[in-house]
Design a protein around this motif. Structure first.
Motif, PDB file in Angstrom:
ATOM      1  N   PRO A  76      36.731 -87.748 101.080  1.00 35.14           N
ATOM      2  CA  PRO A  76      37.942 -88.335 100.487  1.00 35.14           C
ATOM      3  C   PRO A  76      38.888 -88.914 101.533  1.00 35.14           C
ATOM      4  CG  PRO A  76      37.437 -86.238  99.440  1.00 35.14           C
ATOM      5  CD  PRO A  76      36.504 -86.366 100.613  1.00 35.14           C
ATOM      6  N   ILE A  77      38.953 -88.284 102.688  1.00 35.28           N
ATOM      7  CA  ILE A  77      39.806 -88.782 103.756  1.00 35.28           C
ATOM      8  C   ILE A  77      39.278 -90.112 104.278  1.00 35.28           C
ATOM      9  CG2 ILE A  77      40.675 -88.319 106.082  1.00 35.28           C
ATOM     10  CD1 ILE A  77      40.505 -85.329 105.405  1.00 35.28           C
ATOM     11  N   LEU A  78      37.955 -90.178 104.478  1.00 37.34           N
ATOM     12  CA  LEU A  78      37.341 -91.407 104.980  1.00 37.34           C
ATOM     13  C   LEU A  78      37.451 -92.539 103.959  1.00 37.34           C
ATOM     14  CD1 LEU A  78      34.129 -89.854 106.593  1.00 37.34           C
ATOM     15  CD2 LEU A  78      36.160 -90.715 107.778  1.00 37.34           C
ATOM     16  N   ARG A  79      37.260 -92.209 102.684  1.00 33.78           N
ATOM     17  CA  ARG A  79      37.369 -93.235 101.645  1.00 33.78           C
ATOM     18  C   ARG A  79      38.790 -93.770 101.544  1.00 33.78           C
ATOM     19  NH1 ARG A  79      33.491 -90.295  98.995  1.00 33.78           N
ATOM     20  NH2 ARG A  79      35.054 -88.949  98.042  1.00 33.78           N
ATOM     21  N   GLU A  80      39.752 -92.869 101.666  1.00 34.71           N
ATOM     22  CA  GLU A  80      41.139 -93.293 101.606  1.00 34.71           C
ATOM     23  C   GLU A  80      41.465 -94.226 102.778  1.00 34.71           C
ATOM     24  OE1 GLU A  80      44.578 -93.802  99.677  1.00 34.71           O
ATOM     25  OE2 GLU A  80      42.894 -92.582  98.962  1.00 34.71           O
ATOM     26  N   ALA A  81      40.880 -93.929 103.934  1.00 31.67           N
ATOM     27  CA  ALA A  81      41.077 -94.807 105.095  1.00 31.67           C
ATOM     28  C   ALA A  81      40.483 -96.178 104.834  1.00 31.67           C
ATOM     29  CB  ALA A  81      40.445 -94.173 106.333  1.00 31.67           C
ATOM     30  N   GLU A  82      39.323 -96.221 104.173  1.00 34.07           N
ATOM     31  CA  GLU A  82      38.705 -97.513 103.848  1.00 34.07           C
ATOM     32  C   GLU A  82      39.543 -98.285 102.833  1.00 34.07           C
ATOM     33  OE1 GLU A  82      34.673 -97.999 102.997  1.00 34.07           O
ATOM     34  OE2 GLU A  82      33.970 -97.111 104.878  1.00 34.07           O
ATOM     35  N   GLY A  88      42.723 -98.138 102.574  1.00 34.30           N
ATOM     36  CA  GLY A  88      43.846 -98.667 103.340  1.00 34.30           C
ATOM     37  C   GLY A  88      43.456 -99.875 104.179  1.00 34.30           C
ATOM     38  N   SER A  89      42.254 -99.832 104.761  1.00 35.67           N
ATOM     39  CA  SER A  89      41.789-100.954 105.592  1.00 35.67           C
ATOM     40  C   SER A  89      41.584-102.203 104.746  1.00 35.67           C
ATOM     41  CB  SER A  89      40.479-100.579 106.290  1.00 35.67           C
ATOM     42  OG  SER A  89      40.680 -99.507 107.187  1.00 35.67           O
ATOM     43  N   LEU A  90      41.089-102.025 103.522  1.00 34.85           N
ATOM     44  CA  LEU A  90      40.865-103.166 102.639  1.00 34.85           C
ATOM     45  C   LEU A  90      42.207-103.773 102.209  1.00 34.85           C
ATOM     46  CD1 LEU A  90      38.360-104.564 101.574  1.00 34.85           C
ATOM     47  CD2 LEU A  90      38.395-103.049  99.594  1.00 34.85           C
ATOM     48  N   ALA A  91      43.169-102.912 101.922  1.00 36.78           N
ATOM     49  CA  ALA A  91      44.507-103.406 101.562  1.00 36.78           C
ATOM     50  C   ALA A  91      45.151-104.135 102.741  1.00 36.78           C
ATOM     51  CB  ALA A  91      45.382-102.241 101.112  1.00 36.78           C
ATOM     52  N   THR A 138      26.990 -97.057  97.312  1.00 35.68           N
ATOM     53  CA  THR A 138      28.054 -96.359  98.012  1.00 35.68           C
ATOM     54  C   THR A 138      29.310 -96.271  97.156  1.00 35.68           C
ATOM     55  OG1 THR A 138      29.397 -96.320 100.039  1.00 35.68           O
ATOM     56  CG2 THR A 138      28.925 -98.468  99.086  1.00 35.68           C
ATOM     57  N   ASN A 139      30.152 -95.294  97.455  1.00 36.40           N
ATOM     58  CA  ASN A 139      31.473 -95.223  96.826  1.00 36.40           C
ATOM     59  C   ASN A 139      32.582 -95.454  97.845  1.00 36.40           C
ATOM     60  OD1 ASN A 139      31.286 -92.838  98.244  1.00 36.40           O
ATOM     61  ND2 ASN A 139      31.641 -91.477  96.488  1.00 36.40           N
ATOM     62  N   PHE A 140      32.217 -96.057  98.980  1.00 36.22           N
ATOM     63  CA  PHE A 140      33.189 -96.427 100.003  1.00 36.22           C
ATOM     64  C   PHE A 140      33.515 -97.917  99.858  1.00 36.22           C
ATOM     65  CE2 PHE A 140      31.826 -92.439 101.613  1.00 36.22           C
ATOM     66  CZ  PHE A 140      32.795 -91.991 102.500  1.00 36.22           C
ATOM     67  N   PRO A 141      34.765 -98.265  99.521  1.00 32.13           N
ATOM     68  CA  PRO A 141      35.082 -99.662  99.172  1.00 32.13           C
ATOM     69  C   PRO A 141      34.919-100.664 100.316  1.00 32.13           C
ATOM     70  CG  PRO A 141      37.071 -98.310  99.271  1.00 32.13           C
ATOM     71  CD  PRO A 141      35.912 -97.367  99.332  1.00 32.13           C
TER      72      PRO A 141
END
Length: 329
Positions: free
Chosen positions: A12-18, A20-23, A218-221
């Motif tokens: 969840p931490i890594l996904r949240e970082a992704e 943020g990177s996309l935004a 994947t579920n990583f955006p």
């Protein structure tokens, strides 16, 4: 057990970082591209509004839906994990969707994995209802037997009889034609069986080789976003292809993640379709984009695809002259 616990904490931490990177990417680079400001006056007939005699099949950016017939599958609890669309097939077409992804079981019911829904008759009825209300709209209907299932008996005959004169026969030359030249035929029906023989050249149905994609599970955006760009960059230009290439702007639930609800995952990537198109231009691969699909389709997603199609028609070189025009106007 330790690895699973670690994944549940770290992912969840890594996904949240992704996320943020996309935004951040969207804020830095923006989502402008040729045709981005265009809005069809009526999404139900957007192909007709662009001009069937001018609009070539290989110019179209087809707005597609992923698991198109999953609306209402299963029951309340299971539906949260399997429903990728809430609109009916008819309502999706009225909204402007022009590529449908339908999966079936041996019993003829639509499904998403093991979770089944209504009979595929409903799909064909909705398609024919839409076609009867429009004149110049072309639909790509992909129907496949779900993984692990056997084909419904004589399903190819069922499709041919059900869609009849609407079917566009399998022919490589179709991609170089305008919509006007293809009419009054209206449906490219791609049948992907598991056990039966694939449709042959010249038949009323099209085989799997005419719709290809590079599914990234994947579920990583950001991982999905960048992977889609990478795979698209490996494709030849749409104007020279004799097949359709699909990009899936979707995320997939994973068993090692607490985020299993399709609707929640869709919210992490759905808003970046325009950014994806803009990035295609930035990387010089916009002329490769042909099919873009999504979960839970909305008006803006359709408009994003139609806008680029409009630019390709108006400027006739996949929109590149539009950029030069914007520099001086």
């Amino acid at each position: 057990m330790g690895n699973l616990a670690s994944a549940l904490i770290d992912q969840p931490i890594l996904r949240e970082a992704e996320r943020g990177s996309l935004a951040d990417l969207q804020q830095r680079c923006g989502s402008d591209y040729p045709g981005c400001e265009y809005r069809p006056s009526d999404r139900k007939t957007w192909m007709a509004s662009l001009g069937p005699r001018r609009l070539a099949i290989n110019q179209i950016v087809w707005p597609g839906t992923h698991n198109s017939a999953s609306n209402g599958v299963g029951y309340f609890f299971s539906r949260c994990f399997a429903e990728c669309q809430t609109l009916s097939i008819y309502d999706q077409l009225v909204k402007g969707v022009r590529l449908l992804d339908v999966r079936v079981q041996q019993n003829g019911r639509v499904c998403h994995g093991l979770i089944e829904g209504y009979h595929v008759d409903v799909v064909l009825q909705d398609v024919k209802r839409f076609l009867s209300e429009t004149v110049s709209e072309i639909i790509i209907l992909e129907i496949r037997t779900e993984f692990g299932e056997n084909d419904p008996p004589e399903f190819d005959k069922y499709l041919v009889e059900g869609l009849g004169d609407y079917l566009i026969p399998q022919d490589d030359k179709v991609f170089g034609k305008t919509v006007g030249k293809v009419l009054p035929k209206r449906v490219i029906c791609i049948w992907k069986p598991r056990n039966s023989a694939a449709p042959e050249a010249g038949s009323q149905l099209w085989s799997a080789r005419y719709l290809k994609d590079d599914w990234i599970n994947t579920n990583f955006p950001l991982t999905k976003f960048q992977g889609n760009l990478s795979h698209l960059g490996e494709q030849p230009p749409a104007s020279s292809r004799k097949f359709l290439n699909r990009v899936e702007n979707t995320l997939t639930p994973q068993s090692d993640s607490p985020n299993l609800l399709v609707k929640e995952l869709a919210g992490w990537i759905n808003g970046y379709a325009r950014l994806f198109i803009a990035q295609c231009f930035s990387k010089g691969i916009a002329n490769r984009l042909q099919v873009l699909s999504t979960d839970f389709v909305d008006d803006d997603f359709v408009d994003a695809c139609v806008g680029l199609t409009y630019a390709r028609v108006e400027w006739n070189v996949h929109g590149y002259l539009y950029y030069f025009y914007r520099l001086f106007v």
